[in-house]
Every structure is written in C-alpha cells, then in structure tokens.
Scaffold this active site. Sequence first.
Site, PDB file in Angstrom:
ATOM      1  N   CYS A  74     -39.470  25.949  18.555  1.00  0.00           N
ATOM      2  CA  CYS A  74     -40.182  26.689  19.592  1.00  0.00           C
ATOM      3  C   CYS A  74     -39.402  26.682  20.901  1.00  0.00           C
ATOM      4  CB  CYS A  74     -41.563  26.066  19.809  1.00  0.00           C
ATOM      5  SG  CYS A  74     -42.517  26.858  21.111  1.00  0.00           S
ATOM      6  N   CYS A 131     -44.436  22.820  26.977  1.00  0.00           N
ATOM      7  CA  CYS A 131     -45.774  22.861  26.392  1.00  0.00           C
ATOM      8  C   CYS A 131     -46.102  21.524  25.723  1.00  0.00           C
ATOM      9  CB  CYS A 131     -45.851  23.998  25.376  1.00  0.00           C
ATOM     10  SG  CYS A 131     -47.411  24.100  24.470  1.00  0.00           S
ATOM     11  N   CYS A 137     -47.250  20.468  20.920  1.00  0.00           N
ATOM     12  CA  CYS A 137     -46.656  19.615  19.881  1.00  0.00           C
ATOM     13  C   CYS A 137     -45.384  18.992  20.459  1.00  0.00           C
ATOM     14  CB  CYS A 137     -46.363  20.392  18.599  1.00  0.00           C
ATOM     15  SG  CYS A 137     -45.662  22.026  18.816  1.00  0.00           S
ATOM     16  N   PHE A 163     -70.973  11.105   9.029  1.00  0.00           N
ATOM     17  CA  PHE A 163     -70.242  12.026   9.897  1.00  0.00           C
ATOM     18  C   PHE A 163     -69.839  13.256   9.071  1.00  0.00           C
ATOM     19  CE2 PHE A 163     -69.424   7.623  11.110  1.00  0.00           C
ATOM     20  CZ  PHE A 163     -69.807   7.585  12.438  1.00  0.00           C
ATOM     21  N   GLU A 209     -75.170  13.361   9.898  1.00  0.00           N
ATOM     22  CA  GLU A 209     -74.357  13.927  10.970  1.00  0.00           C
ATOM     23  C   GLU A 209     -75.188  13.939  12.253  1.00  0.00           C
ATOM     24  OE1 GLU A 209     -72.103  15.808  13.605  1.00  0.00           O
ATOM     25  OE2 GLU A 209     -71.282  15.239  11.663  1.00  0.00           O
ATOM     26  N   ASP A 269     -77.844  10.191  15.279  1.00  0.00           N
ATOM     27  CA  ASP A 269     -76.752   9.709  16.114  1.00  0.00           C
ATOM     28  C   ASP A 269     -76.301   8.368  15.539  1.00  0.00           C
ATOM     29  OD1 ASP A 269     -75.056   8.666  18.025  1.00  0.00           O
ATOM     30  OD2 ASP A 269     -76.260   9.340  19.722  1.00  0.00           O
ATOM     31  N   ASP A 325     -66.104   9.826   7.820  1.00  0.00           N
ATOM     32  CA  ASP A 325     -65.052  10.576   8.513  1.00  0.00           C
ATOM     33  C   ASP A 325     -65.445  10.707   9.981  1.00  0.00           C
ATOM     34  OD1 ASP A 325     -62.964  12.224   9.242  1.00  0.00           O
ATOM     35  OD2 ASP A 325     -63.729  14.006   8.227  1.00  0.00           O
ATOM     36  N   CYS A 353     -59.272   9.806  12.238  1.00  0.00           N
ATOM     37  CA  CYS A 353     -58.396  10.608  13.092  1.00  0.00           C
ATOM     38  C   CYS A 353     -57.824   9.782  14.236  1.00  0.00           C
ATOM     39  CB  CYS A 353     -59.148  11.826  13.641  1.00  0.00           C
ATOM     40  SG  CYS A 353     -60.554  11.412  14.698  1.00  0.00           S
TER      41      CYS A 353
END
Length: 445
Positions: A80, A86, A89, A305, A326, A353, A374, A400
């Site tokens: 890129c 930027c 990434c 989740f 969820e 929650d 997750d 994550c």
Amino acid sequence: MARNRIDKTPFPVRITGMSHDGRGVARREDGAHAGKAMFVSGALPGETVMVEQSGRSRQYDEGRAVEILSASPDRVSPKCPHFGVCSGCVLQHLDADKQIGLKQQELLDNLQRIGHVTPQEVLAPLVDTSWGYRRKGRFSVRHVLKKGKTLVGFRELDPRFVADIQSCHTVIPEIGMKVGALAEMIDQLDARGDIPQVEFIAGDDTIALVFRHLQALSEGDIEKLKRFGEAHNFAIYLQPGGVASVHPLWPDTSRLVYALKSWDVELEFKPLDFIQVNRGLNEKMIAHALGLLAPEAGERILDLFCGLGNFTLPLARVAEVVVGVEGDAGLVQRARDNATRNGLSNVQFHAADLSEPLQNQAWIKQTFDRLLLDPARAGAESVLKQLPLDGLKRIVYVSCHPGSLARDAGWLVNEAGWTLTKAGVMDMFPHTAHVESIAVFEKGR
C-alpha cells in the site's frame, strides 16, 4: 530550543523486539537518554534504523523510522502506498509468514507472563487470504479547508488526523478500490462538514454504507447519495442519531446475509451489527472451533457471547441442544430469527449481560456438557467465575485479545483445576497487530 519541544534530529537505534501494537522496541544509547525504552513505528527486530522522535513520556519515547540502515531479512516492500501514514495496518513491511509467527509468540508470551500457563500443544496457525479480506469497518471523514477537499479513510498513526487515501488493499475490493470515489462524492455534498464517519459492511450479495450525519441532509445531498449507491451497487443507509436511527435511503429495502455453506446455515444481520470481518477465515475458524470442541450425540452445548449465532447455529447442526447467550438484546432477537429461518428448533437464545451477577438467570442453572465462548476484548472472567464448571467436559475459548485470554486461562488452570491442552492463533486481521486466538481446556488432565 524550547524546553518542551522535541528534538526531531534523526539518530540511530538498534531494534531488539516488537511491541503488541506492531512497533519496534529499542533502548536509546545517546547521552542522558541512554537505556530509555523507545517504540519505533516502521521498524523490525534486528534492524538498525535512523529514528525521528515523535513523542515522549517519563517511561518511554516514541518515534518513526526514517531510514533503514541495516534491514531485517524478513522485511518486504509494503503493497500500500499509504503505509507508514495510515494506521489501518501496521505490519505490511513484515513477511506474512513472519507476521503470524510473531502473533503466535505474543500469545504464548502472554499466557506465560500473565496467566503463568503453557499449553500442552501449540496449534498450527489458522490462515486465509491476506489481502482484500475486510468486509466490515469504519472510515473516518474530515473536510479539510487547508487542503480544499474531504478526506475519507482510517486514522493516521497520529490519531488526530484522517489518512488521505485513495484505496485500501485489506478491505474487500468492492469497497477498498472505491475510497477515492467515496471521498470525491462526499466532497460534493452540502453536508460534507457534518459527516464524521461512514461504516461499511458486506453480506454475500449486498454491500451497505452507513453515513453518520450531524445535520439534516438537503434534497440535493440525498439525491447524490442515491446516485452514488446506484452507480457503485451500494445499499445506502443514513444514521442521523444513535444506532436505532439507522434507516435505508436506497434502495427502500435491502437484505444483508452471509451463508455458512458447510452447515447449510444463513445468517441475516443489520448494517451496524457485529460480524467477523474476515469471511474466509471465519468459516475456517468455525470448523476449527467445532472440531476442537468435539460435541457428541445427545450433548448439550453452551455458547456464550453468541452474537447473531455465528457458532451457535452450526453447533445446532451437530449437537442435541445448544443454548446461546448474548448481552445485546437486538442481536439475540436476530439470532432467534436466524434459527427459525434455518429450521433449527434445538437452539435457545437468552439476553444477559455476562459481566453482571447471573444467579437469577434460568439458563445458568441448566446442565451442559461443553462450553464455547467468544468474548470481546475484556474477556470472560466474570462469567467463568459464576458458571458451574464441574459438569463440563471441555471448554473452547475464542479470543480477540491475548491478554484477557491469558488472565482467564490462568484462573481456569491455577484456580479452577483445568488443563490448557491446546492453544494457537488465527489470522483474522492480516497486516495488523491484532491477535485472534483459540484455546482448549479440559478438566483433570
């Protein structure tokens, strides 16, 4: 020189490591600063670079590489032209295979340093295509009078500014190659100064753009947005207020769906709903997670989740009963609707929650054989400490954020008596420093 002004005269440093956000780590060797930690964007471990300082604090300094004096053999040319400005990434200068290796090491380091645990087996990294994969995201928008134009893109490395980009190679081409056209269109609007962001999301057949606007749009602006949608085959949505204010502009109705063909499942979603950004990796991740969870006939599975049912509905094809929980009530309703549309009667969804006390929730009093979870970046510490874990045979944890996974793994192993049998990384966001991972826990091994 003013006392507080940073001296931007470049100086050499040797890069010895990599930070969690993709910057090179060095120790300064110059004069009064000797030994002070420094984080250098655009630099790789093993390199010697000339660095221009951009920030400082008592604990560390920040800078960017302006010249590579001795390059790492793992350095590649970024695809890129906006790389280095930027922030979308930050690892394009590192060989793709080395990127995933770096993420795997970060996961293992976090598990050891934070959780004081080591997996019995390190899983092979899960990867898919590294370009044109991103199907959901948010572009910032800013009309800049000094430049005489409107900028659309991700934030610069200095987050005060919006990167002036014409294209993005990590976003799916239908959107990524039209960033310049989008910016040009917004620049022609009366409301160009009142649109702070545009969110994009892609289903299998429809791509939606959601324009956040702070003032009512003129009839002329509305017509320009409609024509842009027609010309580029985008469904156009407007967002004058909160999430509930999102509504279609053109066409009057559109349907956003993605299919999980291996399980004969189709999920419908709304333009601002959470979906996994990488379609190809998502399907591999579901198969990977279900294989590691290994549900057997007659078993009951708990999916925490669960969102729209990304894991829940495929699980319902192979398990006796699946219960998904969820926190977002809207997502729960859409998950229920997705189950009905797919003819799945062996799945239940509940809104709760999962960071709050759960003793009054009916579902937590049920018995389950296996658990899949997750969570978001904050992890699952609260809910794990409230669950009756003794009856479970296996836990599969999709994460994550390696730090919160490591913390939760430490509690499961060192406090609750589970064993971390397997762990590995999944490259959901190639060329970024984001680490997606998966871990398997078994009782009493």
